[in-house]
Scaffold this motif. Structure first.
Motif: not given
Length: 371
Positions: A99-100, A102-104, A106-107, A110
């Motif tokens: 999860a970390s 994936t979220l990292f 994703n940022r 961007t």
């Protein structure tokens, strides 16, 4: 009886656990190959971390299932009950890592997209600056050539005029049959050739606009306004283009005009406060293509307004001291005019008139081209 009935379930569980380890290992292998092929790719790095965490989860979870069945089969279920919390914590940590990551990333994606857009803008600005530099070099070269030609013409014309005048007076004195008259006539012919040469030097003057071409003013104004939108938004100032619906053709250089307009717009935005507006409008008038920049900022005092375009007297501008005089020089190069009217507390209006290309050609033919 119970062992026989549970055997297919155990076999399926064993097979699924091994399949998870094998498939996640293959994914990790391919992700590692992608990362090695392109070490700067954010996507490849994300896949490597993601597949690594997925492989750790598969090994942990599958090993736990296999170990559970083996201990149960050999009658050591109590031992599994002691190991189960550790296996579950490893699985939970693997889930957290997935999860970390994936979220990292994703940022990070961007941020990378923004960096790519910024790099494209920088490349475009670099190309514009390169073209502008070439245009300025061409202008300087043409100015230097024209200045040298005019200086030479001035220095040569005076003695040639004196020589020609004296020779003509001597010819009036000499009788027609004198031998020296032929020599004086030859001197006079050479003086006339020098006068023709001086005229050719002076003809260099109208050739100083080779980098100018027929252009539409509206797209240039739109690009200048777009380049200042980010600065205006940062100050919470509204920058509003109001372009003419018809093309406004003039004879000039797009890079120089864009630089001049951007400088004037930046001055207007910097002078305004939160909630103010800056409007840049274009229209065709009898005098030529007109650009009007209006703001409702604090305005300019009369003392500063008088020396606004003076590079030596006006020292209170927010930008560089030579900015506004350079703007005026660019407009003069295009045979145009720039005027500023302002009232303190009510705002400032800048009016630029650029003659159409037909008017510009007439101006050059009439000898009004500014050096």
């Amino acid at each position: 009886m119970i062992s026989i009935s549970m055997l297919p379930v155990w076999l399926l569980d064993f097979g699924g656990a091994l399949a998870m380890i094998i498939l996640s290992g293959l994914c990790l292998h391919h992700a590692l190959a992608l990362a090695r092929a392109d070490r700067e790719s954010p996507l490849a790095i994300f896949l490597l971390w993601f597949c690594g965490a997925l492989f750790a989860l598969a090994v942990s979870r599958s090993s736990g299932h296999i170990l559970k069945h083996l201990l149960t089969f050999f009658g050591k279920k109590d031992l599994w009950l002691g190991l189960a919390p550790y296996s579950g914590s490893i699985n939970s940590m693997a889930f957290i890592v997935i999860a970390s990551v994936t979220l990292f990333f994703n940022r990070i994606e961007t941020i990378m997209e923004r960096m790519v857009r910024d790099r494209e803008k920088i490349e475009k600005n670099s190309q514009d600056l390169f073209r502008l530099n070439k245009d300025i070099e061409a202008v300087i070269a043409e100015r230097t050539k024209a200045g040298m030609a005019l200086r030479i013409a001035h220095e040569v014309r005076n003695p040639v005029t004196i020589i020609g005048g004296m020779v003509r007076r001597l010819l009036n004195v000499y009788p027609p049959e004198e031998e020296g008259r032929l020599k004086l006539t030859h001197i006079l012919d050479q003086a006339r050739k020098l006068e023709n040469l001086v005229s050719k030097f002076e003809a260099v003057r109208p050739e100083s606009k080779k980098i100018f071409a027929p252009l539409n003013l509206n797209p240039i104004v739109a690009e200048a306004a777009e380049s200042l939108q980010a600065e205006a938004r940062a100050k919470e100032v509204s920058l509003i283009p109001a372009l003419s619906r018809i093309p406004l053709f003039f004879h000039g250089n797009s890079s120089l005009i864009k630089i001049a307009l951007a400088h004037l717009l930046r001055n207007a935005v910097n002078a305004c406060a939160k909630g103010n507006r800056v409007v840049i409008a274009t229209e065709m008038t009898a005098a030529g293509c007109q650009v009007t920049i209006t703001d409702d900022g604090p305005g300019i005092s009369g003392e500063i307004l008088e020396v606004l375009f003076d590079p030596y007297r006006h020292v209170n501008r927010q930008s560089s001291g030579l900015g506004l005089p350079y703007v005026k020089q660019i407009i003069n190069e295009h045979l145009g005019t720039v005027t500023v009217t302002s009232e303190q507390g009510k705002g400032t209006t800048i009016l630029i008139i650029l003659p159409t290309h037909l008017g510009e050609l007439t101006g050059v033919a009439g000898g009004t081209y500014a050096i």
